[in-house]
Design a protein around this motif. Sequence first.
Motif, PDB file in Angstrom:
ATOM      1  N   PHE A  11      -7.404 -19.142  40.139  1.00 23.24           N
ATOM      2  CA  PHE A  11      -8.080 -18.607  41.330  1.00 23.24           C
ATOM      3  C   PHE A  11      -9.589 -18.782  41.199  1.00 23.24           C
ATOM      4  N   HIS A  12     -10.106 -18.470  40.037  1.00 25.92           N
ATOM      5  CA  HIS A  12     -11.557 -18.610  39.819  1.00 25.92           C
ATOM      6  C   HIS A  12     -11.958 -20.075  39.901  1.00 25.92           C
ATOM      7  N   GLN A  13     -11.130 -20.965  39.384  1.00 26.85           N
ATOM      8  CA  GLN A  13     -11.427 -22.405  39.420  1.00 26.85           C
ATOM      9  C   GLN A  13     -11.473 -22.915  40.853  1.00 26.85           C
ATOM     10  N   TYR A  14     -10.557 -22.455  41.697  1.00 34.72           N
ATOM     11  CA  TYR A  14     -10.485 -22.943  43.068  1.00 34.72           C
ATOM     12  C   TYR A  14     -11.566 -22.349  43.963  1.00 34.72           C
ATOM     13  N   TYR A  15     -11.835 -21.047  43.781  1.00 34.53           N
ATOM     14  CA  TYR A  15     -12.652 -20.345  44.770  1.00 34.53           C
ATOM     15  C   TYR A  15     -13.958 -19.772  44.216  1.00 34.53           C
ATOM     16  N   GLY A  16     -14.241 -20.026  42.934  1.00 34.04           N
ATOM     17  CA  GLY A  16     -15.515 -19.624  42.365  1.00 34.04           C
ATOM     18  C   GLY A  16     -15.724 -18.118  42.302  1.00 34.04           C
ATOM     19  N   ALA A  17     -14.638 -17.345  42.312  1.00 36.97           N
ATOM     20  CA  ALA A  17     -14.729 -15.881  42.257  1.00 36.97           C
ATOM     21  C   ALA A  17     -13.436 -15.350  41.661  1.00 36.97           C
ATOM     22  N   THR A  18     -13.513 -14.155  41.078  1.00 39.46           N
ATOM     23  CA  THR A  18     -12.291 -13.518  40.611  1.00 39.46           C
ATOM     24  C   THR A  18     -11.509 -12.991  41.814  1.00 39.46           C
ATOM     25  N   LEU A  19     -10.240 -12.665  41.581  1.00 38.02           N
ATOM     26  CA  LEU A  19      -9.427 -12.083  42.651  1.00 38.02           C
ATOM     27  C   LEU A  19     -10.066 -10.809  43.192  1.00 38.02           C
ATOM     28  N   LYS A  20     -10.578  -9.985  42.296  1.00 36.05           N
ATOM     29  CA  LYS A  20     -11.203  -8.728  42.714  1.00 36.05           C
ATOM     30  C   LYS A  20     -12.430  -8.990  43.566  1.00 36.05           C
ATOM     31  N   GLN A  21     -13.284  -9.922  43.122  1.00 33.78           N
ATOM     32  CA  GLN A  21     -14.488 -10.255  43.893  1.00 33.78           C
ATOM     33  C   GLN A  21     -14.117 -10.776  45.273  1.00 33.78           C
ATOM     34  N   HIS A  61      -4.289 -29.029  42.797  1.00 37.26           N
ATOM     35  CA  HIS A  61      -3.895 -28.187  43.926  1.00 37.26           C
ATOM     36  C   HIS A  61      -2.636 -27.407  43.574  1.00 37.26           C
ATOM     37  N   ASP A  62      -2.671 -26.117  43.731  1.00 38.70           N
ATOM     38  CA  ASP A  62      -1.527 -25.254  43.435  1.00 38.70           C
ATOM     39  C   ASP A  62      -1.305 -24.345  44.635  1.00 38.70           C
ATOM     40  N   GLU A  63      -0.194 -24.571  45.338  1.00 36.11           N
ATOM     41  CA  GLU A  63       0.088 -23.830  46.561  1.00 36.11           C
ATOM     42  C   GLU A  63       0.206 -22.333  46.309  1.00 36.11           C
ATOM     43  N   ARG A  64       0.605 -21.942  45.091  1.00 35.17           N
ATOM     44  CA  ARG A  64       0.763 -20.515  44.805  1.00 35.17           C
ATOM     45  C   ARG A  64      -0.579 -19.789  44.884  1.00 35.17           C
ATOM     46  N   ILE A  65      -1.632 -20.443  44.394  1.00 34.84           N
ATOM     47  CA  ILE A  65      -2.965 -19.845  44.436  1.00 34.84           C
ATOM     48  C   ILE A  65      -3.501 -19.843  45.865  1.00 34.84           C
ATOM     49  N   VAL A  66      -3.247 -20.928  46.597  1.00 38.69           N
ATOM     50  CA  VAL A  66      -3.687 -21.012  47.993  1.00 38.69           C
ATOM     51  C   VAL A  66      -3.035 -19.905  48.816  1.00 38.69           C
ATOM     52  N   ARG A  67      -1.748 -19.618  48.562  1.00 35.89           N
ATOM     53  CA  ARG A  67      -1.041 -18.570  49.311  1.00 35.89           C
ATOM     54  C   ARG A  67      -1.642 -17.191  49.025  1.00 35.89           C
ATOM     55  N   ILE A  68      -2.055 -16.959  47.780  1.00 37.72           N
ATOM     56  CA  ILE A  68      -2.699 -15.677  47.453  1.00 37.72           C
ATOM     57  C   ILE A  68      -3.968 -15.510  48.272  1.00 37.72           C
ATOM     58  N   ARG A  69      -4.784 -16.563  48.301  1.00 37.50           N
ATOM     59  CA  ARG A  69      -6.030 -16.504  49.065  1.00 37.50           C
ATOM     60  C   ARG A  69      -5.747 -16.284  50.544  1.00 37.50           C
ATOM     61  N   GLN A  70      -4.748 -16.975  51.082  1.00 38.55           N
ATOM     62  CA  GLN A  70      -4.411 -16.824  52.498  1.00 38.55           C
ATOM     63  C   GLN A  70      -3.946 -15.404  52.806  1.00 38.55           C
ATOM     64  N   GLN A  71      -3.154 -14.813  51.923  1.00 35.91           N
ATOM     65  CA  GLN A  71      -2.682 -13.438  52.140  1.00 35.91           C
ATOM     66  C   GLN A  71      -3.840 -12.446  52.115  1.00 35.91           C
ATOM     67  N   ILE A  72      -4.797 -12.668  51.220  1.00 38.77           N
ATOM     68  CA  ILE A  72      -5.967 -11.782  51.162  1.00 38.77           C
ATOM     69  C   ILE A  72      -6.775 -11.903  52.445  1.00 38.77           C
ATOM     70  N   ASP A  73      -6.994 -13.144  52.911  1.00 37.79           N
ATOM     71  CA  ASP A  73      -7.760 -13.351  54.141  1.00 37.79           C
ATOM     72  C   ASP A  73      -7.077 -12.729  55.349  1.00 37.79           C
ATOM     73  N   GLU A  74      -5.750 -12.846  55.407  1.00 34.99           N
ATOM     74  CA  GLU A  74      -5.009 -12.368  56.577  1.00 34.99           C
ATOM     75  C   GLU A  74      -4.821 -10.846  56.566  1.00 34.99           C
ATOM     76  N   SER A  75      -4.654 -10.271  55.373  1.00 35.21           N
ATOM     77  CA  SER A  75      -4.403  -8.820  55.282  1.00 35.21           C
ATOM     78  C   SER A  75      -5.220  -8.222  54.143  1.00 35.21           C
ATOM     79  N   PRO A  76      -6.541  -8.151  54.309  1.00 36.65           N
ATOM     80  CA  PRO A  76      -7.378  -7.650  53.215  1.00 36.65           C
ATOM     81  C   PRO A  76      -7.105  -6.202  52.852  1.00 36.65           C
ATOM     82  N   ASN A  77      -6.560  -5.402  53.803  1.00 37.76           N
ATOM     83  CA  ASN A  77      -6.281  -3.996  53.503  1.00 37.76           C
ATOM     84  C   ASN A  77      -4.984  -3.817  52.709  1.00 37.76           C
ATOM     85  N   HIS A  78      -4.260  -4.924  52.477  1.00 35.02           N
ATOM     86  CA  HIS A  78      -3.056  -4.863  51.640  1.00 35.02           C
ATOM     87  C   HIS A  78      -3.497  -5.028  50.188  1.00 35.02           C
ATOM     88  N   ARG A  79      -3.477  -3.946  49.434  1.00 39.04           N
ATOM     89  CA  ARG A  79      -4.042  -3.941  48.085  1.00 39.04           C
ATOM     90  C   ARG A  79      -2.971  -4.193  47.033  1.00 39.04           C
TER      91      ARG A  79
END
Length: 277
Positions: free
Chosen positions: A206-216, A167-185
């Motif tokens: 990111f790919h290990q945790y969520y099965g997708a690249t950041l772009k996907q 578990h790495d909180e830094r990766i979780v925070r990236i995912r949370q930011q994308i979910d909350e503000s997807p229009n923030h590129r």
Amino acid sequence: MRKIIDSVPYRCHFRIHHFHDVTVPPSWHIEENRRNQDLHLLFVKGGHGYYWLEGEEEPLHSGKIIFVSHAFGHSARPVLSDLPSIMPMRFGIYDNESNRMVNLFDHPFCMVYSPEPALNYTEKFDRLFRYFMASDMAGREQLCSAVLYEIFANLTNDRLNRRSAFHDERIVRIRQQIDESPNHRMTVHEWAEQAGLSVKQCTRLFHQYYGATLKQYHIRALARQARFLLNETRMSISDVAEQLGFPDVYSFSKQYKKVTGHPPLVDKRSRHNGQDR
């Protein structure tokens, strides 16, 4: 995958449409951006090749498992000097009462997993293939469904355990930011710098945790937000494209169709149809 193991065998069951155990010939390929109406599961026994999942390259190697949902674009090529030995399967999930194929997922997606040790899954896929090929075996379809359920349950639990262990909180925070503000590129370099990681670390974790690249993942988050706006507001398609930061309607429609399998106009019409009823 959790939707699968929560639905089978109580409400649904598996039915395998095609299943092979083969070392591919040099001419083997999956045409660009194929989109199946059923589900696709691949187990790599050996050799090397490449899958492209919505354009993102995924190397094939021994033990890798790839799941592709309906309508998710994918293609493949072998490495000619080391042809891959693979077990590709196409199957459906069927309702127990109507016996009709059902779709459990809100949008097309894929998952990639490299379990450890691969031998456990080799045994499971080999056993599943033996059952599938034994056409005169009593209870053959039920046995196949049971082993396929075992594979998905094991994969789900393995992924959960791996996420807990690493578990790495830094990766979780990236995912949370994308979910909350997807229009923030942001670019992968910017995400990695913000998280205090190298680009390679950020991409791999990111790919290990969520099965997708950041772009996907980001494109899927944009599509989810767009679908909500199309369904729940009076915004036009061009307004949605502009709000989500797309350069034009064409780019927006192309990415939206990649994720959902249909153009945004379909969801815009469905809202109006719902109001008319």
